[in-house]
Design an enzyme around this catalytic site. Structure first.
Site, PDB file in Angstrom:
ATOM      1  N   HIS A  98       0.837  -1.193   0.000  1.00  0.00           N
ATOM      2  CA  HIS A  98       0.000   0.000   0.000  1.00  0.00           C
ATOM      3  C   HIS A  98       0.873   1.244   0.000  1.00  0.00           C
ATOM      4  O   HIS A  98       1.859   1.329   0.729  1.00  0.00           O
ATOM      5  CB  HIS A  98      -0.899   0.031   1.239  1.00  0.00           C
ATOM      6  N   ASP A 138     -15.118   3.149   8.600  1.00  0.00           N
ATOM      7  CA  ASP A 138     -14.049   4.075   8.221  1.00  0.00           C
ATOM      8  C   ASP A 138     -14.550   5.087   7.207  1.00  0.00           C
ATOM      9  O   ASP A 138     -14.243   6.279   7.311  1.00  0.00           O
ATOM     10  CB  ASP A 138     -12.860   3.304   7.641  1.00  0.00           C
ATOM     11  N   ARG A 194     -14.471  13.367   9.450  1.00  0.00           N
ATOM     12  CA  ARG A 194     -13.159  13.993   9.674  1.00  0.00           C
ATOM     13  C   ARG A 194     -12.900  15.082   8.656  1.00  0.00           C
ATOM     14  O   ARG A 194     -12.308  16.119   8.963  1.00  0.00           O
ATOM     15  CB  ARG A 194     -12.060  12.934   9.588  1.00  0.00           C
ATOM     16  N   SER A 222      -7.444   4.403   9.674  1.00  0.00           N
ATOM     17  CA  SER A 222      -8.191   4.428   8.418  1.00  0.00           C
ATOM     18  C   SER A 222      -7.513   3.554   7.363  1.00  0.00           C
ATOM     19  O   SER A 222      -8.156   2.716   6.715  1.00  0.00           O
ATOM     20  CB  SER A 222      -8.310   5.870   7.915  1.00  0.00           C
ATOM     21  N   LYS A 226      -8.680  -0.949   6.269  1.00  0.00           N
ATOM     22  CA  LYS A 226      -8.954  -1.521   4.945  1.00  0.00           C
ATOM     23  C   LYS A 226      -7.941  -2.595   4.582  1.00  0.00           C
ATOM     24  O   LYS A 226      -8.284  -3.594   3.946  1.00  0.00           O
ATOM     25  CB  LYS A 226      -8.983  -0.404   3.899  1.00  0.00           C
TER      26      LYS A 226
END
Length: 432
Positions: free
Chosen positions: A82, A161, A168, A183, A187
């Site tokens: 990621h 989320d 947010r 967050s 995932k």
């Protein structure tokens, strides 16, 4: 439990229990707690932070708020990768075939771009025929047969989320390290991989602008992984200028092909080798030095390129479009940005480059915006390069000629010149 008491507790900097966090997430998702009370809790977290176990409990609660992907149908260790987002970052398409060649399984779900950062799925869909939405059975079959498959996010991953992030975004609490980390990791944990390599970007084109904050985020995410029983490594990497020389969907996919053929830019090649090597270490417990050697060999032998073609063909891609990369990455209209002065390039603001590309049609302001796959920017010069007045700095491309001039002026402002440039490392630190 009462949400009022939980807000009061966090307001005074106390540690929330797992039960209190789970109650809050569950009740908010079910509509039993109003936005204004969760907003108050988010602001209390922004001011007081969270302890590692607290952040992990929040992450797991959000991960378990929706589907948890079961990857047990895939044979062997599944490793995910990621990136926190940047400009010109197309490493996924390079590291995936490299790692797959060396026996690591990659079952990756990615998202679309918004704002100045490009989206992995958008780049894939720039190749005609390539399918990014697959049924689970076909997804698993491709991973088992080919070794890798990259698709768009499916199912109902971490809905808590999504709901909290929207809150947010309007309550000035986006830039909280525990909230950012939870967050991202919610995932990643919901996606099911047993090991994760994180590429935490830092610089003008990244969410994290300074190295200290980037390191704090990286360490927080690695700690979450550890407490959640996953193997996680984080690399803090430079995003003070675009990665590689191409920005925009077809441009970047053409550069992927060039890199897999051994002809790519050095920064993109070097970072991809390092990320792939870390994935191999996690997936096979190989020595890092040996992993780097074998990763580079897959490019030199052509094996990684062949694996990439096999992967995208399995997802329906028409690879005839890739036979002539100049034609594939061309646009109806283009314009050259020329240097207005002589000197050494000392800075290229990556965020401004990304926003310029988005103006050309390569990105989105809103989720519903349509992408122009041919739009983008090709950088001819980068930081540290000596340029003469009138030399080509970059070429802008778009299907809409009217956007070229405004985007060119914005891109021009991204460049700074001087007598010399202080080089920045490509990789600042590795945290494991």
């Amino acid at each position: 439990m009462r949400i009022y008491d939980i807000i009061e507790k966090k307001k005074h900097g106390k540690v929330l229990s797992k039960e209190e966090i789970e109650f809050t997430i569950r009740a908010y998702l079910q509509g039993e707690i109003p936005d204004y009370q969760v907003s108050a809790l988010l602001m209390a977290i922004w001011f007081n932070g969270m302890q590692p176990q607290e952040t992990t409990d929040l992450t797991l609660s959000m991960a378990h708020s929706g589907d948890m992907v079961d990857l047990s149908a895939i044979e062997g260790m599944v490793v995910d990768k990621h990136s926190t987002g940047g400009v010109g970052d197309k490493t996924t398409f390079i590291v995936t075939p490299i790692a797959a060649c060396l026996g690591v399984k990659i079952a990756k779900m990615s998202g679309r771009g918004l704002g100045h950062t490009g989206g992995t799925v958008d780049k894939m869909e720039a190749i005609p025929g390539l399918r990014t939405q697959l049924e689970p059975a076909e997804f698993f079959e491709i991973v088992n047969r080919v070794g890798a498959c990259v698709i768009g996010q499916t199912g109902n991953l971490a809905p808590a989320d999504k709901k909290i992030y929207a809150l947010r975004d309007v309550t000035a609490t986006v830039d909280s390290i525990p909230l950012i980390a939870s967050s991202i990791m919610s995932k990643k944990l919901a996606s099911g991989a047993g090991a994760i390599v994180l590429d935490v970007k830092v610089g003008s084109g990244a969410f994290m602008k300074d190295i200290e904050r980037a390191e704090e985020l990286a360490r927080t995410m690695v700690e979450i992984g550890k407490l959640a029983g996953r193997k996680v490594v984080a690399l803090i990497t430079d995003m003070d200028q675009p990665l590689g020389q191409s920005v925009g969907n077809r441009n970047e996919m053409a550069e992927v092909i060039q890199t897999l053929r051994g002809q790519g830019p050095k920064d993109l090649t070097d970072l991809s080798i390092e990320l792939a090597s870390q994935m191999i270490v996690l997936g096979r417990e190989m020595d890092l030095k040996q992993a780097r050697k074998e990763a580079l060999a897959t490019i030199e032998s052509g094996e990684a390129y062949a694996k990439f073609i096999e992967m995208i063909q399995a997802q329906g891609a028409d690879i005839s479009y890739l036979e002539d990369l100049d034609a594939f990455a061309s646009a109806d209209h283009q314009s050259e940005l020329l240097a207005g002065e002589k000197g050494i390039i000392t800075q290229i603001d990556a965020q401004e480059v990304g926003l310029s590309a988005a103006m050309l049609g390569a990105g989105r302001k809103e989720v519903t915006d349509t992408i122009d796959y041919t739009a983008g920017i090709k950088l001819h010069k980068k930081v540290g390069d000596q340029v003469l007045e009138g030399e080509v700095l970059a070429v802008l491309q778009s299907a809409d000629a009217d956007t070229l001039q405004a985007a060119k002026e914005r891109l021009r402002a991204a460049y700074q010149f001087g007598d010399g440039a202080q080089p920045r490392p490509l990789i600042f630190k590795t945290i494991n």
